[in-house]
Design a protein around this motif. Structure first.
Motif, short mmCIF file in Angstrom:
data_model
loop_
_atom_site.label_atom_id
_atom_site.label_comp_id
_atom_site.label_asym_id
_atom_site.label_seq_id
_atom_site.Cartn_x
_atom_site.Cartn_y
_atom_site.Cartn_z
N ARG A 3 0.88 -1.43 -0.10
CA ARG A 3 0.11 0.01 -0.05
C ARG A 3 0.80 1.15 0.22
O ARG A 3 0.73 2.38 -0.87
N THR A 54 4.01 1.23 -0.85
CA THR A 54 4.61 1.64 -2.24
C THR A 54 3.87 2.31 -3.37
O THR A 54 4.41 3.13 -3.92
N LYS A 55 2.65 1.92 -3.39
CA LYS A 55 1.63 2.47 -4.42
C LYS A 55 1.36 3.82 -3.90
O LYS A 55 1.46 4.73 -5.19
N LEU A 56 1.29 4.29 -3.01
CA LEU A 56 0.98 5.71 -2.51
C LEU A 56 2.29 6.50 -3.09
O LEU A 56 1.99 7.59 -3.55
N ARG A 92 4.61 5.38 -5.31
CA ARG A 92 4.77 5.51 -7.02
C ARG A 92 3.64 6.30 -7.66
O ARG A 92 3.80 6.81 -8.76
N HIS A 93 2.51 6.65 -7.11
CA HIS A 93 1.38 7.16 -7.75
C HIS A 93 1.37 8.72 -7.35
O HIS A 93 0.57 9.44 -7.80
N GLY A 94 2.48 9.22 -6.73
CA GLY A 94 2.50 10.30 -6.37
C GLY A 94 1.70 11.09 -4.94
O GLY A 94 1.56 12.22 -4.54
N GLN A 95 0.80 10.38 -4.47
CA GLN A 95 0.16 10.57 -3.04
C GLN A 95 0.87 10.93 -1.93
O GLN A 95 0.54 11.46 -1.08
#
Length: 471
Positions: free
Chosen positions: A19, A21-23, A25-28
């Motif tokens: 979770r 890592t995705k935040l 990678r997606h710029g959040q």
């Protein structure tokens, strides 16, 4: 920030890592942003602080976040990276495995889930679970095997060499632990022997057909290869003796049992005559017995007759315990063993004590014996099924049935074999062309099949369509 799934097999630590890592990678969570403290994130997602500590350690190791002393955790600065190279995960990404021996060896190690590995030399990974259960490593690292974490003696772990010697004695081969050297698979054994036995220009006899990787290894040492035809009962003794008179060879490489690629076995009378020629002409006989554990019933090995006077014996666990366990061994007289150990030290220093302890545990537990019996029965069954399926597609086989994991099939003369192998590759089917198994590239219209994969409907359908089109 996010919710964790509680009714899943995915560990909470892995979910947190994914979770966050995705935040990032997606710029959040932008570069330099502060990440919640350990206690805060633990409270937010309802887990133990120890779980968050584990997750943050993994994220820091991957360069996703970084720790700043006295301040907490922050999103790490992204580093510029070079363009990623395409992964060699399928045989389409490799050189033509139909014409290049090294390409075939690499293709055989591709992910079996992405190809039909009919030309591979390995059994399916799912077959190895019994020999190497999930708790095997835990048992090895238990206090009763502290040597797993210590430097490995160059000759190999004493406990494992004792086990190997006992196994060979049970086969009628008179050896002791001092006669054995462990190696990283049979391939390293071949290479070490070539380094201590041969000089550039020496003549070495090999079987035709035979093991294609061995041919390339020997060529790398600049020796002259002389082919000895292999028949249903073993090597052609007339050709072998003529080659001895003409070339005075330094050695002869042979597989007595479950020959690769034909599946044939050398008859006892041929074994005795071969050793007489070795005595007369003074050459070493290197007996490759990596598939011998799959042979069922009484048999004769060259090392059993000779007592390691002229024979150098090679075994391996890679074929039966799995390609991840690169462990082989050489059994030879004291002089050869001393040279092998010296050359091994100069090339890799020593083996892996952890790896050798793991194999020792598998042998000691009795799992290897049970596993071998299971695999032997499964191979026999799948051999029958594969041969029936391939014959239905239009391939033929020699009258002598052979044994083991390989079938040596013949395709119709009208079928362009090079084109067949290339078209198979386009369909993610790995085929092993017969010419690669000949040091002279003289074997035509043959394919080597691994019985574990060769009853696959896609393979049979492709071969049947190709045979019909050629006809």
């Amino acid at each position: 920030m996010f919710e964790l799934a509680r009714k899943t097999d995915v560990p909470l630590v892995d979910q947190i890592v994914e979770r966050l890592t995705k935040l990032v990678r997606h710029g959040q969570l932008p570069e330099g942003a502060r990440v919640p403290s350990i206690r805060k994130l633990a409270k937010l997602v309802g887990v133990s602080p120890f779980t968050v500590v584990d997750a943050y350690d993994r994220l820091a190791a991957r360069g996703i976040i970084e720790s700043r002393a006295g301040r907490g955790f922050f999103v790490a600065k992204r580093r510029a990276s070079a363009p990623a190279l395409s992964a060699l995960s399928t045989i389409e990404a490799l050189p033509d495995p139909g014409t290049d021996a090294i390409a075939l060896a690499r293709a055989a190690l591709a992910d079996p889930a992405k190809i039909i590995a009919a030309g591979s030399g390995f059994l399916p990974a799912s077959w190895f679970a019994e020999a190497l259960p999930a708790n095997a490593l835990a048992r090895v690292t238990h206090a009763r095997r502290p040597q797993a974490w210590l430097p490995c003696p160059p000759q190999g772990l004493g406990e494992l060499r004792e086990q190997l010697a006992e196994r060979l004695v049970q086969r009628g081969i008179a050896v002791g632990p001092a006669n054995i050297v462990t190696t990283f698979g049979a391939s390293q054994a071949f290479d070490l022997l070539a380094r201590i036995l041969f000089a550039p220009g020496d003549t070495v006899l090999v079987e035709d057909p035979g093991y294609f990787v061995l041919f390339e290894q020997l060529r790398a040492h600049h020796v002259k290869l002389v082919a000895v035809p292999r028949g249903p009962g073993g090597p052609d003794l007339e050709v072998l003796e003529a080659a001895c008179r003409t070339h005075r060879p330094r050695a002869f490489f042979t597989q007595t049992l479950l020959h690769n690629p034909t599946g044939s076995n050398t008859e006892p009378a041929v074994c005795h005559r071969l050793l007489t020629l070795a005595e007369t002409y003074g050459f070493a006989v290197i007996e490759d017995d990596v598939y011998g554990d799959l042979y069922e019933g009484p048999c004769v090995r060259l090392a059993q007759i000779d007592g390691l006077r002229h024979v150098i014996y090679i075994g391996s666990f890679t074929k039966l315990v799995g390609p991840t366990l690169r462990l082989g061994f050489v059994a030879a007289d004291a002089g050869v063993v001393a040279q092998l150990v010296e050359r091994k030290v100069l090339s890799v220093l020593s083996g892996s004590a952890l790896l050798e302890s793991l194999v020792s545990e598998v042998l000691d537990s009795g799992r290897f014996l049970r596993h071998t019996q299971t695999v032997r029965a499964r191979v026999a069954r799948m051999r029958r099924d594969a041969r029936t399926a391939l014959e239905s597609a239009g391939l033929t086989f020699d009258e002598t049935p052979g044994e083991g994991i390989f079938l040596w099939g013949r395709v119709p003369q009208a079928l362009d074999q090079d084109d067949l192998v290339r078209r198979a590759r386009d369909r993610s089917i790995l085929l092993a062309k017969g010419a690669l198994f000949s040091p002279l590239r003289a074997v035509n219209q043959r394919l080597r099949f691994n019985v574990a994969y060769s009853a696959a409907p896609e393979l049979v359908r492709f071969l049947a369509e190709s045979v019909r089109a050629a006809a």
